[in-house]
Design a protein around this motif. Structure first.
Motif, PDB file in Angstrom:
ATOM      1  N   ILE A 122       0.857  -1.190   0.000  1.00 52.14           N
ATOM      2  CA  ILE A 122       0.000   0.000   0.000  1.00 52.14           C
ATOM      3  C   ILE A 122       0.887   1.232   0.000  1.00 52.14           C
ATOM      4  N   ASP A 123       0.516   2.216  -0.832  1.00 52.38           N
ATOM      5  CA  ASP A 123       1.260   3.477  -0.833  1.00 52.38           C
ATOM      6  C   ASP A 123       0.309   4.642  -1.070  1.00 52.38           C
ATOM      7  N   ASP A 124       0.781   5.836  -0.725  1.00 56.68           N
ATOM      8  CA  ASP A 124      -0.056   7.024  -0.864  1.00 56.68           C
ATOM      9  C   ASP A 124      -0.241   7.433  -2.322  1.00 56.68           C
ATOM     10  N   PHE A 125       0.838   7.436  -3.101  1.00 51.23           N
ATOM     11  CA  PHE A 125       0.779   7.868  -4.501  1.00 51.23           C
ATOM     12  C   PHE A 125       1.395   6.824  -5.417  1.00 51.23           C
ATOM     13  N   LEU A 126       0.888   6.766  -6.622  1.00 57.94           N
ATOM     14  CA  LEU A 126       1.530   6.036  -7.714  1.00 57.94           C
ATOM     15  C   LEU A 126       1.714   7.032  -8.846  1.00 57.94           C
ATOM     16  N   ALA A 127       2.962   7.209  -9.248  1.00 57.59           N
ATOM     17  CA  ALA A 127       3.277   8.103 -10.371  1.00 57.59           C
ATOM     18  C   ALA A 127       4.069   7.295 -11.399  1.00 57.59           C
ATOM     19  N   VAL A 152      -3.535   4.910  -2.864  1.00 59.31           N
ATOM     20  CA  VAL A 152      -4.529   5.901  -2.475  1.00 59.31           C
ATOM     21  C   VAL A 152      -4.807   6.829  -3.648  1.00 59.31           C
ATOM     22  N   ILE A 153      -3.780   7.467  -4.211  1.00 58.94           N
ATOM     23  CA  ILE A 153      -3.951   8.412  -5.322  1.00 58.94           C
ATOM     24  C   ILE A 153      -3.012   8.011  -6.456  1.00 58.94           C
ATOM     25  N   GLU A 154      -3.581   7.797  -7.612  1.00 60.18           N
ATOM     26  CA  GLU A 154      -2.791   7.427  -8.792  1.00 60.18           C
ATOM     27  C   GLU A 154      -2.798   8.570  -9.797  1.00 60.18           C
ATOM     28  N   LYS A 155      -1.620   8.891 -10.296  1.00 59.45           N
ATOM     29  CA  LYS A 155      -1.493   9.843 -11.404  1.00 59.45           C
ATOM     30  C   LYS A 155      -1.462   9.016 -12.687  1.00 59.45           C
ATOM     31  N   GLN A 158       0.981   9.267 -15.715  1.00 52.36           N
ATOM     32  CA  GLN A 158       2.360   8.822 -15.637  1.00 52.36           C
ATOM     33  C   GLN A 158       2.401   7.301 -15.785  1.00 52.36           C
ATOM     34  N   LYS A 159       3.573   6.727 -15.911  1.00 52.80           N
ATOM     35  CA  LYS A 159       3.708   5.334 -16.359  1.00 52.80           C
ATOM     36  C   LYS A 159       3.638   4.270 -15.273  1.00 52.80           C
ATOM     37  N   GLY A 160       3.390   4.616 -14.039  1.00 52.48           N
ATOM     38  CA  GLY A 160       3.423   3.654 -12.947  1.00 52.48           C
ATOM     39  C   GLY A 160       2.471   2.480 -13.100  1.00 52.48           C
ATOM     40  N   ARG A 161       1.206   2.747 -13.419  1.00 53.28           N
ATOM     41  CA  ARG A 161       0.229   1.666 -13.568  1.00 53.28           C
ATOM     42  C   ARG A 161       0.653   0.704 -14.670  1.00 53.28           C
ATOM     43  N   GLN A 162       1.067   1.239 -15.791  1.00 57.35           N
ATOM     44  CA  GLN A 162       1.473   0.394 -16.914  1.00 57.35           C
ATOM     45  C   GLN A 162       2.617  -0.528 -16.500  1.00 57.35           C
ATOM     46  N   TYR A 172      -5.183  -1.815  -7.254  1.00 53.86           N
ATOM     47  CA  TYR A 172      -6.429  -1.095  -6.998  1.00 53.86           C
ATOM     48  C   TYR A 172      -6.079   0.304  -6.503  1.00 53.86           C
ATOM     49  N   SER A 173      -6.477   1.311  -7.264  1.00 54.45           N
ATOM     50  CA  SER A 173      -6.254   2.709  -6.894  1.00 54.45           C
ATOM     51  C   SER A 173      -7.593   3.338  -6.521  1.00 54.45           C
ATOM     52  N   LEU A 174      -7.613   4.055  -5.417  1.00 53.33           N
ATOM     53  CA  LEU A 174      -8.854   4.636  -4.920  1.00 53.33           C
ATOM     54  C   LEU A 174      -9.255   5.912  -5.648  1.00 53.33           C
ATOM     55  N   ALA A 175      -8.297   6.696  -6.078  1.00 51.65           N
ATOM     56  CA  ALA A 175      -8.570   7.928  -6.827  1.00 51.65           C
ATOM     57  C   ALA A 175      -7.557   8.012  -7.961  1.00 51.65           C
ATOM     58  N   ARG A 176      -8.060   7.975  -9.192  1.00 51.11           N
ATOM     59  CA  ARG A 176      -7.170   7.983 -10.356  1.00 51.11           C
ATOM     60  C   ARG A 176      -7.312   9.319 -11.090  1.00 51.11           C
TER      61      ARG A 176
END
Length: 189
Positions: A122-127, A152-155, A158-162, A172-176
C-alpha cells in the motif's frame, strides 16, 4: 472513492501539472476518519485475497497501510529511509523520489518477511512506479511475494500503472487522476 475525491478537490493543492499536495489530510496531517474509510475500501476490494502482511514505505504510506492492517487484522511493515542502529540483518535497495528529485536508500529487517508471506503493498501515490519497484525488490530479497497493490492516489498520466500491470499484479487505486491542468483535476473513468 467519492469521499477521497472530495477531499482531494476541497483540501488538495495542485502545485503544477504533475504535483498534488495533500498535506492537509494524508502526507503531513492525517484525517483519521478518511483513513478509516480508505482501510475499509482496501479491505473490501481485496477480501478474497489471503495476505499475511502489509508493506508500505515510510512515511506517507503508513497511515493508509495501518488502517487497512487494522481492518484486515494484519501486521504492517514500513520500509525505512534510514537504517536504525538496532537492525541486525537488513536488506537494502535504492529508490528515486521524483517529488524530492533525489535517490535514497530503503531498508528493512530481513526477518520481517519470509517465503510463506503474501504481501499487500500500500502506498499514498503512484506516479512513475519507482517506489513500488524498490519495495518489490526488498520483498523479493526476503523471498516473499506481492499478491496485491493498493494505491490511495494514482497519477494515471504517468507510467506507474502500466509498469505494474505489465508485471501482472492486481492493482487497486482509490482515486485515479487523468490530468491536472489549470488548477483542476480530471478524473480517470
Amino acid at each position: 472513492m467519492k469521499l477521497l475525491r472530495e477531499a482531494i478537490e476541497k483540501r488538495g493543492e495542485i502545485i503544477n501539472d504533475s504535483i498534488l499536495k495533500v498535506d492537509s489530510f494524508l502526507n503531513h496531517q492525517i484525517d483519521c476518519a478518511l483513513m478509516e474509510q480508505i482501510g475499509i475500501e482496501f479491505t473490501n476490494y481485496f477480501k478474497d485475497k489471503h495476505f499475511t502482511k502489509i508493506v508500505t514505505i515510510e512515511s506517507s504510506g503508513i497511515a493508509p497501510a495501518v488502517f487497512a492492517g487494522l481492518k484486515m487484522n494484519l501486521p504492517v511493515i514500513f520500509l525505512k529511509k534510514s537504517e536504525p542502529s538496532t537492525m541486525k540483518d537488513p536488506v537494502y535497495t535504492e529508490a528515486f523520489s521524483f517529488t524530492k528529485n533525489r535517490k535514497y536508500t530503503l531498508c528493512m529487517e530481513r526477518s520481517c518477511l519470509n517465503p510463506e508471506d503474501s504481501v499487500l503493498f500500500i502506498d499514498d501515490f503512484l506516479a512513475n512506479g519507482q517506489a513500488f519497484i524498490s519495495a518489490e525488490d526488498l520483498v523479493h530479497q526476503c523471498n516473499a511475494k506481492i499478491d496485491g497493490i493498493g494505491i490511495v492516489i494514482e497519477k494515471s498520466f504517468q507510467k506507474g500503472r502500466q509498469l505494474i500491470e505489465e508485471k501482472g499484479y492486481d492493482i487497486y487505486s482509490l482515486a485515479r487522476i487523468q490530468e491536472m491542468k489549470d488548477n483542476k483535476i480530471v478524473w480517470t473513468k
